[in-house]
Design a protein around this motif. Structure first.
Motif, mmCIF file in Angstrom:
data_model
loop_
_atom_site.group_PDB
_atom_site.id
_atom_site.type_symbol
_atom_site.label_atom_id
_atom_site.label_comp_id
_atom_site.label_asym_id
_atom_site.label_seq_id
_atom_site.Cartn_x
_atom_site.Cartn_y
_atom_site.Cartn_z
ATOM 1 N N GLU A 117 22.988 -19.346 9.065
ATOM 2 C CA GLU A 117 22.531 -18.032 9.534
ATOM 3 C C GLU A 117 21.212 -18.103 10.296
ATOM 4 O OE1 GLU A 117 24.616 -14.899 6.395
ATOM 5 O OE2 GLU A 117 22.453 -15.256 6.277
ATOM 6 N N LEU A 118 20.305 -18.955 9.884
ATOM 7 C CA LEU A 118 19.013 -19.051 10.552
ATOM 8 C C LEU A 118 19.128 -19.958 11.774
ATOM 9 C CD1 LEU A 118 15.969 -18.213 10.271
ATOM 10 C CD2 LEU A 118 15.606 -20.479 9.277
ATOM 11 N N LYS A 119 18.546 -19.516 12.892
ATOM 12 C CA LYS A 119 18.562 -20.296 14.123
ATOM 13 C C LYS A 119 17.146 -20.711 14.490
ATOM 14 C CE LYS A 119 22.628 -17.923 16.043
ATOM 15 N NZ LYS A 119 23.123 -17.090 17.170
ATOM 16 N N LEU A 120 17.005 -21.976 14.849
ATOM 17 C CA LEU A 120 15.717 -22.491 15.305
ATOM 18 C C LEU A 120 15.918 -23.345 16.552
ATOM 19 C CD1 LEU A 120 14.089 -23.648 11.925
ATOM 20 C CD2 LEU A 120 13.576 -21.552 13.191
ATOM 21 N N ASP A 121 14.870 -23.459 17.338
ATOM 22 C CA ASP A 121 14.882 -24.455 18.413
ATOM 23 C C ASP A 121 13.880 -25.550 18.074
ATOM 24 O OD1 ASP A 121 12.385 -23.358 19.013
ATOM 25 O OD2 ASP A 121 13.097 -22.270 20.770
ATOM 26 N N GLY A 122 13.873 -26.613 18.868
ATOM 27 C CA GLY A 122 13.037 -27.762 18.545
ATOM 28 C C GLY A 122 11.561 -27.444 18.530
ATOM 29 N N LYS A 123 11.107 -26.669 19.521
ATOM 30 C CA LYS A 123 9.688 -26.338 19.600
ATOM 31 C C LYS A 123 9.223 -25.570 18.371
ATOM 32 C CE LYS A 123 6.298 -23.809 22.366
ATOM 33 N NZ LYS A 123 6.080 -22.882 23.502
ATOM 34 N N THR A 124 10.029 -24.590 17.950
ATOM 35 C CA THR A 124 9.667 -23.775 16.774
ATOM 36 C C THR A 124 9.676 -24.617 15.515
ATOM 37 O OG1 THR A 124 10.613 -21.825 17.859
ATOM 38 C CG2 THR A 124 10.248 -21.690 15.477
ATOM 39 N N LEU A 125 10.693 -25.476 15.362
ATOM 40 C CA LEU A 125 10.764 -26.352 14.198
ATOM 41 C C LEU A 125 9.543 -27.263 14.136
ATOM 42 C CD1 LEU A 125 12.428 -27.407 11.769
ATOM 43 C CD2 LEU A 125 13.566 -28.978 13.363
ATOM 44 N N ALA A 126 9.150 -27.812 15.280
ATOM 45 C CA ALA A 126 7.977 -28.696 15.324
ATOM 46 C C ALA A 126 6.710 -27.943 14.941
ATOM 47 C CB ALA A 126 7.833 -29.296 16.714
ATOM 48 N N GLU A 127 6.584 -26.712 15.388
ATOM 49 C CA GLU A 127 5.372 -25.946 15.086
ATOM 50 C C GLU A 127 5.335 -25.504 13.622
ATOM 51 O OE1 GLU A 127 4.543 -22.941 17.985
ATOM 52 O OE2 GLU A 127 4.267 -24.420 19.584
ATOM 53 N N ILE A 128 6.488 -25.326 13.011
ATOM 54 C CA ILE A 128 6.524 -25.077 11.563
ATOM 55 C C ILE A 128 5.995 -26.310 10.829
ATOM 56 C CG2 ILE A 128 8.044 -24.776 9.563
ATOM 57 C CD1 ILE A 128 9.839 -23.035 11.375
ATOM 58 N N TYR A 129 6.505 -27.496 11.211
ATOM 59 C CA TYR A 129 6.088 -28.729 10.539
ATOM 60 C C TYR A 129 4.659 -29.127 10.883
ATOM 61 C CZ TYR A 129 9.958 -30.053 7.671
ATOM 62 O OH TYR A 129 10.852 -30.089 6.632
ATOM 63 N N ALA A 130 4.160 -28.636 12.018
ATOM 64 C CA ALA A 130 2.760 -28.897 12.386
ATOM 65 C C ALA A 130 1.802 -27.915 11.707
ATOM 66 C CB ALA A 130 2.598 -28.834 13.893
ATOM 67 N N GLY A 131 2.366 -26.932 10.983
ATOM 68 C CA GLY A 131 1.525 -25.951 10.298
ATOM 69 C C GLY A 131 0.994 -24.862 11.197
ATOM 70 N N LYS A 132 1.525 -24.764 12.414
ATOM 71 C CA LYS A 132 1.057 -23.745 13.357
ATOM 72 C C LYS A 132 1.813 -22.425 13.179
ATOM 73 C CE LYS A 132 -0.754 -26.986 16.754
ATOM 74 N NZ LYS A 132 -2.152 -26.608 16.452
ATOM 75 N N ILE A 133 3.063 -22.487 12.783
ATOM 76 C CA ILE A 133 3.822 -21.291 12.396
ATOM 77 C C ILE A 133 3.855 -21.272 10.875
ATOM 78 C CG2 ILE A 133 6.076 -20.162 12.415
ATOM 79 C CD1 ILE A 133 6.524 -21.302 15.201
ATOM 80 N N LYS A 134 3.255 -20.251 10.291
ATOM 81 C CA LYS A 134 3.004 -20.269 8.849
ATOM 82 C C LYS A 134 3.876 -19.314 8.047
ATOM 83 C CE LYS A 134 -1.863 -21.493 9.626
ATOM 84 N NZ LYS A 134 -1.752 -22.872 9.139
ATOM 85 N N LYS A 135 4.462 -18.285 8.708
ATOM 86 C CA LYS A 135 5.267 -17.296 7.984
ATOM 87 C C LYS A 135 6.664 -17.184 8.593
ATOM 88 C CE LYS A 135 1.784 -14.310 5.870
ATOM 89 N NZ LYS A 135 1.426 -12.897 5.594
ATOM 90 N N TRP A 136 7.612 -16.805 7.739
ATOM 91 C CA TRP A 136 8.991 -16.715 8.186
ATOM 92 C C TRP A 136 9.213 -15.584 9.196
ATOM 93 C CZ3 TRP A 136 11.969 -20.539 8.339
ATOM 94 C CH2 TRP A 136 11.972 -21.512 7.334
#
Length: 354
Positions: A117-136
């Motif tokens: 159900e959840l869709k992500l792209d590579g840039k967003t996934l990388a920024e989650i793992y980089a700690g730059k995107i912090k909330k769902w």
């Protein structure tokens, strides 16, 4: 009556007897390394033991550990999802070959969120793992999921704590799709994670994600299936959102040029193709070209030869991608060309010893 003894024949028969009895005496082979292929290796091992009585003792300790153990000569083979470059293989007297292919998948624990159900792209996934995107419910995630019920909750990132081929595949992808990641943690079996908690092995990551609400992790697909985890759809290089399936892993792998890959060094992440799963990878076996015990080395090759010939259905059942027949033939030729016994002769195929 006098008998004339043919010394050459006696020598040949004696050599055959010694080789045959030594080979027959091998009832266990030992390997260690990647957790990525562990589910399929375990299934093959049980079927092979039922067929031959030979047991595979495989320690799923991570690719880094597998490389260390084969270099220390404490196992009969090592297993790694991060292929070694030809220069490193040559330096250590090793050869490697691909055994099976599969996919690494992001998985989440979000209340009410089902698999796919959840869709992500590579840039967003990388920024989650980089700690730059912090909330769902961050704008970048909401933009990709306009109709999803995304919680206003902190994301807990889960990563591997050990040296890992799964991490090598995952960070290969992140590096290709994100300058933030490429210029930060980068691509390796172990990186300096900017955020999150670490679990040992695919099992450890799966366990953490299962227990921690609002978490995200990455595991080999079989672990996601076995643990009924909510995997993520990813946007691939062609711009399509795709799910992790064996056919989509195969689509990514179809572009692999094993014939011209030095030492079988091949990376399958972010491949072109409408259906290609972007975090696809192969798992490799490492063996010595001049093993300390040729009989055991031959027993190892017999196991993998049997797995190539008989393991496709078992691999498919776990959503791994078997190696194509032309690649198997290429691998077997490398066995014959590169792995030698104490006398300098090839140990494969086995009948060469007869």
């Amino acid at each position: 009556m006098r008998f004339t003894i043919n010394k050459a024949l006696v020598t040949a028969v004696a050599a055959l007897s010694i080789w045959g009895s030594a080979t027959a005496a091998v009832d266990q082979i030992d390997g260690a390394g990647a957790t990525f292929p562990y589910p399929v290796y375990s299934k093959w091992a049980q079927a092979y033991k039922n067929k031959t009585g030979v047991q595979l003792n495989y320690q799923a300790i991570g690719s880094g550990g597998g490389i260390k153990q084969i270099e220390a000569k404490t196992v009969d083979f090592g297993a790694s999802d991060a292929p070694l470059k030809k220069e490193e293989l040559d330096k250590n007297g090793l050869m490697q070959f691909p055994m099976v292919m599969g996919g690494v998948v992001p998985v989440v624990n979000i209340k009410g969120m089902k698999a796919g159900e959840l869709k992500l792209d590579g840039k967003t996934l990388a920024e989650i793992y980089a700690g730059k995107i912090k909330k769902w419910n961050a704008p970048a995630i909401k933009k990709l999921n306009p109709n999803a019920n995304l919680p206003d909750q902190q994301i807990t990132v889960v990563h591997r704590s050990d040296g890992s081929g799964t991490t090598w595949i995952f960070t290969s992808y992140l590096t290709k799709v994100s300058d933030v990641w490429a210029n930060g943690p980068g691509h390796a079996k172990a990186v300096s994670w900017p955020t999150g908690v670490g679990g040992k092995g695919n099992q450890g990551v799966a366990s953490y994600v299962d227990r921690i609400k609002n978490s995200i992790g990455y595991v080999e697909y079989a672990y996601a299936l076995q643990n009924k985890m909510a995997y993520v759809q990813l946007k691939n290089k062609a711009g399509n959102f795709v799910e992790p399936t064996a056919s989509n892993f195969q689509a990514a792998a179809s572009n692999a040029d094993w014939q011209n890959a030095p030492g079988f060094y091949e990376v399958l992440t972010d491949q072109p193709g409408d259906k290609s799963w972007p975090i696809t990878g192969a798992s490799f076996i490492l063996m010595y070209k001049q093993p300390k015990n040729p009989q055991v080395a031959q027993a190892v090759l017999k196991f993998f030869d049997w797995s190539y010939a008989n393991g496709d259905q078992m691999a498919n059942e776990l959503d791994y991608v078997p190696m194509p027949d032309n690649v198997v033939k290429l691998v077997q030729q490398k066995w014959q060309d590169q792995i030698q016994g104490n006398n300098g002769q090839a140990i494969w195929p086995p009948q060469q010893q007869q």
